[in-house]
Design an enzyme around this catalytic site. Structure first.
Site, short mmCIF file in Angstrom:
data_model
loop_
_atom_site.label_atom_id
_atom_site.label_comp_id
_atom_site.label_asym_id
_atom_site.label_seq_id
_atom_site.Cartn_x
_atom_site.Cartn_y
_atom_site.Cartn_z
N GLY A 25 -31.49 -59.66 -4.57
CA GLY A 25 -30.89 -58.42 -5.07
C GLY A 25 -29.65 -58.83 -5.84
N MET B 228 -24.97 -54.44 -7.45
CA MET B 228 -23.52 -54.42 -7.27
C MET B 228 -23.05 -55.35 -6.15
SD MET B 228 -22.59 -52.60 -9.69
CE MET B 228 -20.85 -52.42 -9.37
N ILE B 229 -23.73 -55.27 -5.01
CA ILE B 229 -23.29 -56.16 -3.91
C ILE B 229 -23.73 -57.59 -4.21
CG2 ILE B 229 -23.37 -56.64 -1.42
CD1 ILE B 229 -23.90 -53.71 -0.91
N HIS C 160 -25.40 -48.61 12.17
CA HIS C 160 -24.58 -48.37 10.99
C HIS C 160 -24.90 -46.96 10.54
CE1 HIS C 160 -22.41 -49.07 7.35
NE2 HIS C 160 -23.47 -49.05 6.57
N THR D 47 -29.38 -54.29 3.14
CA THR D 47 -30.09 -53.10 2.65
C THR D 47 -30.16 -51.99 3.71
OG1 THR D 47 -31.40 -54.51 1.20
CG2 THR D 47 -32.28 -52.32 1.64
N ASN D 48 -29.92 -50.78 3.28
CA ASN D 48 -29.97 -49.60 4.15
C ASN D 48 -31.36 -48.97 4.22
OD1 ASN D 48 -27.51 -49.00 5.40
ND2 ASN D 48 -26.60 -48.33 3.47
N ARG E 135 -27.52 -45.29 -1.85
CA ARG E 135 -27.50 -43.83 -1.72
C ARG E 135 -26.93 -43.15 -2.96
NH1 ARG E 135 -24.32 -42.01 3.47
NH2 ARG E 135 -23.22 -43.98 3.33
O1 TXD Z 1 -23.02 -51.91 5.40
C1 TXD Z 1 -24.02 -52.00 4.77
N1 TXD Z 1 -25.07 -52.62 5.29
C2 TXD Z 1 -24.13 -51.44 3.42
C3 TXD Z 1 -25.42 -51.32 2.84
C4 TXD Z 1 -22.98 -51.05 2.69
C5 TXD Z 1 -23.11 -50.62 1.40
C6 TXD Z 1 -24.39 -50.54 0.71
N2 TXD Z 1 -25.50 -50.86 1.52
C7 TXD Z 1 -26.85 -50.93 0.96
O2 TXD Z 1 -26.99 -52.17 0.25
C8 TXD Z 1 -27.23 -49.91 -0.07
O3 TXD Z 1 -27.53 -48.68 0.53
C9 TXD Z 1 -28.43 -50.57 -0.70
O4 TXD Z 1 -29.58 -50.38 0.09
C10 TXD Z 1 -28.07 -52.06 -0.67
C11 TXD Z 1 -27.68 -52.66 -2.02
O5 TXD Z 1 -26.60 -51.96 -2.58
P1 TXD Z 1 -26.13 -52.23 -4.07
O6 TXD Z 1 -24.95 -51.36 -4.31
O7 TXD Z 1 -26.02 -53.68 -4.34
O8 TXD Z 1 -27.38 -51.64 -4.87
P2 TXD Z 1 -27.82 -51.94 -6.39
O9 TXD Z 1 -26.64 -52.19 -7.25
O10 TXD Z 1 -28.76 -50.84 -6.77
O11 TXD Z 1 -28.63 -53.31 -6.28
C12 TXD Z 1 -29.88 -53.38 -5.68
C13 TXD Z 1 -30.67 -54.40 -6.47
C14 TXD Z 1 -30.97 -53.94 -7.92
O12 TXD Z 1 -30.47 -54.90 -8.83
C15 TXD Z 1 -32.49 -53.84 -7.95
O13 TXD Z 1 -33.05 -54.23 -9.20
C16 TXD Z 1 -32.88 -54.82 -6.86
O14 TXD Z 1 -31.93 -54.59 -5.83
N3 TXD Z 1 -34.22 -54.62 -6.35
C17 TXD Z 1 -35.00 -55.65 -5.95
N4 TXD Z 1 -34.76 -56.97 -5.91
C18 TXD Z 1 -35.76 -57.74 -5.46
N5 TXD Z 1 -36.94 -57.28 -5.04
C19 TXD Z 1 -37.22 -55.96 -5.06
N6 TXD Z 1 -38.40 -55.48 -4.65
C20 TXD Z 1 -36.21 -55.08 -5.53
N7 TXD Z 1 -36.13 -53.73 -5.68
C21 TXD Z 1 -34.92 -53.47 -6.18
#
Ligand code: TXD
Length: 320
Positions: free
Chosen positions: A10, A13-14, A176, A120-121, A83
């Site tokens: 992934g 952003m994170i 969480h 991932t959430n 979200r």
């Molecule tokens: O405390 C915690 N655990 C959290 C969790 C705190 C904050 C955010 N949290 C969760 O992290 C949030 O609810 C999301 O489920 C994840 C990732 O958050 P982020 O802000 O990084 O999301 P983005 O910017 O949308 O990035 C997700 C990336 C994006 O680039 C997609 O193209 C990619 O995931 N993506 C994939 N990569 C690989 N394989 C697959 N199948 C895939 N699908 C999407």
């Protein structure tokens, strides 16, 4: 000795922030993976071009080919969707469960010895599913949430006491989400527990209750402010702290989502937040905290919330 290899699954952003911190800390060589190859490669190149400025030699590569994570020591998973304002974390199951299945298969095939940190959430259910789908040892698969939740709690407490964040320690348990359990009696300023600080008139019970509530809803507060996406700096810092403890065998005791086997309130087989020692063997110990009646009640409410999301996952994926 070869540098450690860190796979970030992934590159959103994170993921991008994780790569930046890991590179600046020179934690290891970094593989940034995303289904959008351009995102992964673009961020990796941008960071590689920043490295001469910050003077670190980690190699950073972007890819959408799982073969490139081969032999990773640590995998940090953020793949999926965040979200939107007004959304509950559990509403992400439909989209993220399928993503986690793919990721688990990729790790099982190419990096089965890695220490895996899921972000991932909805976190507690996704890390549970990740462990099931991958078949990796539970001690090598953890979820990041507690370090973030306790960091939020620490920040709000430091702000309340107008003291350094370094002198505030906070303990949180449970899933969480809005049912997480901040442990007030184990949260301290310079070792002095909050109930004593209330007696010392540093604050009041009402103000602490408000801080606890704000901590529980901390993720939502940021989602609302950003309007698009969720928190990323604090989640990334938190996961790096966990990865560092593993790679350097620091044996930090950090609140993580770990698979319990009866250590807290007799809960077994579920991933829930608990204080865990992270060292080179992964989760080396889980603190068997004895809860008071009211804490136990809150903890079990949180466990029930996690169980409900897991039941929804099992409905969607009968193989789980
Ligand atoms: O405390 C915690 N655990 C959290 C969790 C705190 C904050 C955010 N949290 C969760 O992290 C949030 O609810 C999301 O489920 C994840 C990732 O958050 P982020 O802000 O990084 O999301 P983005 O910017 O949308 O990035 C997700 C990336 C994006 O680039 C997609 O193209 C990619 O995931 N993506 C994939 N990569 C690989 N394989 C697959 N199948 C895939 N699908 C999407």
């Amino acid at each position: 000795m070869a540098r450690a290899k860190i796979a970030l699954i992934g590159a959103g952003m994170i993921g991008g922030t994780l790569a930046h911190i890991a590179a600046r800390e020179e934690l290891g060589d970094i593989v940034l993976f995303d289904i959008f190859e351009g995102t992964a490669k673009g961020k990796a190149l941008d960071l590689s071009e920043a490295a001469p400025v910050f003077g670190k030699d980690s190699k950073i590569r972007g890819t959408s080919d799982y073969a490139e994570i081969a032999g990773a020591d640590v995998c940090i998973i953020t793949a999926g969707f965040p979200r939107k304002p007004g959304m509950d974390r559990s509403e992400l199951i439909g989209k993220n469960l399928g993503v986690i299945k793919q990721v688990a298969e990729g790790i099982k095939e190419h990096a089965p010895k890695a220490f895996v940190i899921c972000i991932t959430n909805p976190l507690d259910a996704m890390v549970w599913a990740l462990q099931k789908f991958s078949g990796l040892q539970p001690r090598k698969v953890v979820g990041m949430a507690g370090v973030l939740d306790s960091a939020r709690f620490r920040y709000f407490l430091a702000d309340e006491f107008q003291c350094s964040v370094e002198d505030v320690h906070a303990s949180v348990l449970g899933g969480h989400g809005d049912t997480m359990v901040p442990l007030i009696r184990y949260s301290t300023v310079n070792g002095v527990p909050i109930p004593d600080l209330i007696k010392m008139k540093w604050t009041t019970q009402e103000r602490i209750d408000a801080i606890v509530e704000r901590t529980r809803k901390g993720g939502g507060e940021i989602v609302k402010l950003l309007g698009n996406g969720s928190a990323f700096y604090a989640p990334a810092e938190s996961a790096i702290e966990m990865a560092t403890s593993y790679l350097r065998d620091k044996k930090r005791i950090l609140p993580c989502a770990v698979r319990l086997s009866g250590q807290i309130a007799g809960v077994r087989g579920l991933y829930v937040g608990a204080p865990a020692m992270i060292g080179s063997r992964g989760v080396e110990k889980v603190m068997n905290i004895r809860l008071k009646a009211d804490e136990r009640e809150m903890f079990m409410t949180s466990v029930a919330a996690v169980e409900k999301i897991i039941a929804d996952c099992q409905e969607m994926e009968p193989s789980l």
